[in-house]
Design a protein around this motif. Sequence first.
Motif, PDB file in Angstrom:
ATOM      1  N   TYR A 234       0.800  -1.296  -0.057  1.00 24.03           N
ATOM      2  CA  TYR A 234      -0.063  -0.159  -0.099  1.00 24.03           C
ATOM      3  C   TYR A 234       0.833   1.263   0.009  1.00 24.03           C
ATOM      4  O   TYR A 234       2.025   1.206   0.737  1.00 24.03           O
ATOM      5  N   ILE A 235       0.552   2.227  -0.855  1.00 18.08           N
ATOM      6  CA  ILE A 235       1.281   3.689  -0.880  1.00 18.08           C
ATOM      7  C   ILE A 235       0.175   4.682  -0.856  1.00 18.08           C
ATOM      8  O   ILE A 235      -0.903   4.719  -1.509  1.00 18.08           O
ATOM      9  N   ASN A 236       0.290   5.477   0.501  1.00 18.78           N
ATOM     10  CA  ASN A 236      -0.639   6.430   0.476  1.00 18.78           C
ATOM     11  C   ASN A 236      -2.022   5.891   0.574  1.00 18.78           C
ATOM     12  O   ASN A 236      -3.160   6.327   0.135  1.00 18.78           O
ATOM     13  N   GLY A 237      -2.104   4.547   1.176  1.00 19.51           N
ATOM     14  CA  GLY A 237      -3.320   4.011   1.435  1.00 19.51           C
ATOM     15  C   GLY A 237      -3.960   3.181   0.448  1.00 19.51           C
ATOM     16  O   GLY A 237      -5.241   2.665   0.116  1.00 19.51           O
ATOM     17  N   GLU A 238      -3.366   3.494  -0.718  1.00 18.81           N
ATOM     18  CA  GLU A 238      -3.655   2.799  -2.176  1.00 18.81           C
ATOM     19  C   GLU A 238      -3.103   1.438  -2.255  1.00 18.81           C
ATOM     20  O   GLU A 238      -1.856   1.240  -2.241  1.00 18.81           O
ATOM     21  N   LEU A 239      -4.027   0.242  -2.652  1.00 15.92           N
ATOM     22  CA  LEU A 239      -3.241  -1.139  -2.793  1.00 15.92           C
ATOM     23  C   LEU A 239      -2.776  -0.841  -4.290  1.00 15.92           C
ATOM     24  O   LEU A 239      -3.464  -0.603  -5.278  1.00 15.92           O
ATOM     25  N   VAL A 240      -1.391  -0.999  -4.353  1.00 18.74           N
ATOM     26  CA  VAL A 240      -0.471  -0.877  -5.669  1.00 18.74           C
ATOM     27  C   VAL A 240       0.131  -2.315  -6.016  1.00 18.74           C
ATOM     28  O   VAL A 240       0.543  -2.434  -7.283  1.00 18.74           O
ATOM     29  N   ALA A 241      -0.052  -3.177  -5.313  1.00 13.86           N
ATOM     30  CA  ALA A 241       0.251  -4.776  -5.781  1.00 13.86           C
ATOM     31  C   ALA A 241      -0.112  -5.662  -4.907  1.00 13.86           C
ATOM     32  O   ALA A 241      -0.102  -5.388  -3.599  1.00 13.86           O
ATOM     33  N   LYS A 242      -0.397  -6.988  -5.397  1.00 13.52           N
ATOM     34  CA  LYS A 242      -0.959  -8.008  -4.566  1.00 13.52           C
ATOM     35  C   LYS A 242      -0.466  -9.191  -5.343  1.00 13.52           C
ATOM     36  O   LYS A 242      -0.731  -9.681  -6.226  1.00 13.52           O
ATOM     37  N   ASN A 243       0.082 -10.045  -4.034  1.00 15.25           N
ATOM     38  CA  ASN A 243       0.328 -11.539  -4.632  1.00 15.25           C
ATOM     39  C   ASN A 243       1.434 -11.523  -5.682  1.00 15.25           C
ATOM     40  O   ASN A 243       1.098 -12.297  -6.715  1.00 15.25           O
ATOM     41  N   GLY A 244       2.094 -10.691  -5.768  1.00 14.01           N
ATOM     42  CA  GLY A 244       3.216 -10.347  -6.932  1.00 14.01           C
ATOM     43  C   GLY A 244       2.751  -9.630  -8.325  1.00 14.01           C
ATOM     44  O   GLY A 244       3.670  -9.526  -9.074  1.00 14.01           O
ATOM     45  N   GLU A 245       1.575  -9.323  -8.433  1.00 14.26           N
ATOM     46  CA  GLU A 245       1.198  -8.511  -9.426  1.00 14.26           C
ATOM     47  C   GLU A 245       0.893  -7.193  -9.008  1.00 14.26           C
ATOM     48  O   GLU A 245       0.545  -6.641  -8.121  1.00 14.26           O
ATOM     49  N   SER A 246       1.745  -6.267 -10.124  1.00  9.10           N
ATOM     50  CA  SER A 246       1.639  -4.888  -9.744  1.00  9.10           C
ATOM     51  C   SER A 246       0.332  -4.143 -10.368  1.00  9.10           C
ATOM     52  O   SER A 246      -0.026  -4.554 -11.605  1.00  9.10           O
ATOM     53  N   PHE A 247      -0.472  -3.256  -9.792  1.00  5.93           N
ATOM     54  CA  PHE A 247      -1.339  -2.468 -10.322  1.00  5.93           C
ATOM     55  C   PHE A 247      -0.787  -1.140 -10.698  1.00  5.93           C
ATOM     56  O   PHE A 247      -1.806  -0.440 -11.368  1.00  5.93           O
ATOM     57  N   VAL A 248       0.330  -0.899 -11.030  1.00  8.45           N
ATOM     58  CA  VAL A 248       0.923   0.096 -11.396  1.00  8.45           C
ATOM     59  C   VAL A 248       1.145   0.239 -13.045  1.00  8.45           C
ATOM     60  O   VAL A 248       1.745  -0.514 -13.586  1.00  8.45           O
ATOM     61  N   LYS A 249       0.558   1.323 -13.670  1.00 15.52           N
ATOM     62  CA  LYS A 249       0.553   1.133 -15.040  1.00 15.52           C
ATOM     63  C   LYS A 249       1.742   2.016 -15.670  1.00 15.52           C
ATOM     64  O   LYS A 249       2.159   2.963 -14.853  1.00 15.52           O
ATOM     65  N   SER A 250       2.268   1.582 -16.592  1.00 14.09           N
ATOM     66  CA  SER A 250       3.290   2.173 -17.409  1.00 14.09           C
ATOM     67  C   SER A 250       2.850   3.268 -17.941  1.00 14.09           C
ATOM     68  O   SER A 250       1.726   3.384 -18.408  1.00 14.09           O
ATOM     69  N   VAL A 251       3.736   4.435 -18.026  1.00 14.18           N
ATOM     70  CA  VAL A 251       3.384   5.615 -18.657  1.00 14.18           C
ATOM     71  C   VAL A 251       4.162   5.972 -19.941  1.00 14.18           C
ATOM     72  O   VAL A 251       5.434   5.475 -19.936  1.00 14.18           O
ATOM     73  N   ASP A 252       3.657   6.828 -20.676  1.00 23.77           N
ATOM     74  CA  ASP A 252       4.409   7.144 -21.906  1.00 23.77           C
ATOM     75  C   ASP A 252       5.384   8.092 -21.614  1.00 23.77           C
ATOM     76  O   ASP A 252       5.214   8.983 -20.635  1.00 23.77           O
ATOM     77  N   PHE A 253       6.584   8.411 -22.135  1.00 23.35           N
ATOM     78  CA  PHE A 253       7.761   9.407 -21.966  1.00 23.35           C
ATOM     79  C   PHE A 253       8.804   9.592 -23.114  1.00 23.35           C
ATOM     80  O   PHE A 253       8.509   8.583 -23.950  1.00 23.35           O
ATOM     81  N   GLU A 254       9.180  10.901 -23.031  1.00 21.65           N
ATOM     82  CA  GLU A 254       9.832  11.256 -24.050  1.00 21.65           C
ATOM     83  C   GLU A 254      11.407  10.282 -23.920  1.00 21.65           C
ATOM     84  O   GLU A 254      11.894  10.541 -22.781  1.00 21.65           O
ATOM     85  N   VAL A 255      11.833   9.855 -24.913  1.00 24.47           N
ATOM     86  CA  VAL A 255      13.355   9.211 -24.921  1.00 24.47           C
ATOM     87  C   VAL A 255      14.362  10.177 -25.120  1.00 24.47           C
ATOM     88  O   VAL A 255      14.063  10.826 -26.196  1.00 24.47           O
ATOM     89  N   LEU A 256      15.059  10.458 -24.124  1.00 30.19           N
ATOM     90  CA  LEU A 256      15.995  11.443 -24.285  1.00 30.19           C
ATOM     91  C   LEU A 256      17.253  11.099 -24.958  1.00 30.19           C
ATOM     92  O   LEU A 256      18.168  11.908 -25.421  1.00 30.19           O
ATOM     93  N   ASN A 257      17.684   9.651 -24.917  1.00 32.94           N
ATOM     94  CA  ASN A 257      18.961   9.337 -25.496  1.00 32.94           C
ATOM     95  C   ASN A 257      19.026   7.943 -26.090  1.00 32.94           C
ATOM     96  O   ASN A 257      18.185   7.056 -25.359  1.00 32.94           O
ATOM     97  N   ASN A 258      19.229   7.605 -27.103  1.00 34.95           N
ATOM     98  CA  ASN A 258      19.221   6.391 -27.763  1.00 34.95           C
ATOM     99  C   ASN A 258      21.057   5.952 -28.113  1.00 34.95           C
ATOM    100  O   ASN A 258      21.600   7.088 -28.567  1.00 34.95           O
TER     101      ASN A 258
END
Length: 376
Positions: A234-258
């Motif tokens: 739990y983070i800030n009272g929010e369930l973010v992971a359970k039994n090895g599964e993360s509920f945090v969604k990936s987000v888009d971002f700008e790639v700065l370097n390749n």
Amino acid sequence: IANVLGVKGVEFMIENGKKVPLKFNFGAPSCVPATSFESAGAIINADDIKLMMENPDIKYLAEMMNYPGVLFDDEEVLAKIQHSKNNNKPIDGHAPGLRGDDVTKYISAGISTDHECFSYDEALEKLQKGMKVIIREGSAAKNFEALIDLLPEHFENMMFCSDDKHPDDLLLGHINQLCERAVAKGIDVFKVLQAACINPVKHYNLDVGLLQKEDDADFVLVDNLKNFNVLETYINGELVAKNGESFVKSVDFEVLNNFKTDKKAISDFRFESSSEKINVIVLRDITVDEMCDLFRFLNTNSKLNGQEWRQARISPLSQAIRDYGDENKSFFLHFLYTKKEDLDKRSHEQLIAQQALKLSKEFGPYTINKKYLDSF
């Protein structure tokens, strides 16, 4: 990322981290590049550190690897440390094998932690001189067994870390594994949890709740206080992971370097020179005799401080290990200390060296210690 992109890379990490509910706590990189002999994509100087230390998103000055710069009063190094002090932010250390007057000066400069201790005596000296010791157990360097017996008495000034841990190892566990191992040794569970959970938050002034009134509800649920298998997070009272599964969604971002390059041919590596001779680096296997020579040297000189180590007259193999850096010195010394009662018996040197060589070829040099002990 700072070695590639400098301050811009640090700022990217901070802003990217804010897009998810996880709580990231960043330190300002103190050594970019790591030494003056390295080439990097950027340089972070004392003026950059000053600006970063004023940023509330940066909690501390990350490991001061340039301990010779501290010992010899390098103005740039001391300026970085001073900017941290001016903002009341702790300074992480990196001082493998540093002992005696050298470590006293290093600590008096304001450096408050070290995660590079590889022997009980070294860690005890640093604790007695006011430094906090972080027990490191990563994918490469492993110091848990050497240091854990200090925790029952010094639990208020010790913490756990992994330093570097590979993703496949993280799938198996993290700090919870160290808690399990410490409790299995009979150490009081509340002392273990203080080192694992409370001390880091208080030392680094992290924005993490400690289950106190008005705190953020940041906590994990585990199956029991022996195995420490994490069931829910739990983070800030929010369930973010359970039994090895993360509920945090990936987000888009700008790639700065390749890093982009075409396939290379042998001819691309041809080096034109008018000189009769040029220096090249040759990779070869270590012989058993050379390994024995290294072990003898380390057994004889295990109490050397950093400066004495650099000045010692040693064999070509030991010279190569020395020149590669203190991290390798730490590893080899840890390998010796772990089985010191056997290594003190000279008749065992040949067997040890042969076994180490065999295992290093099969598993890689940084796994010699565990694999060797399991099969000894």
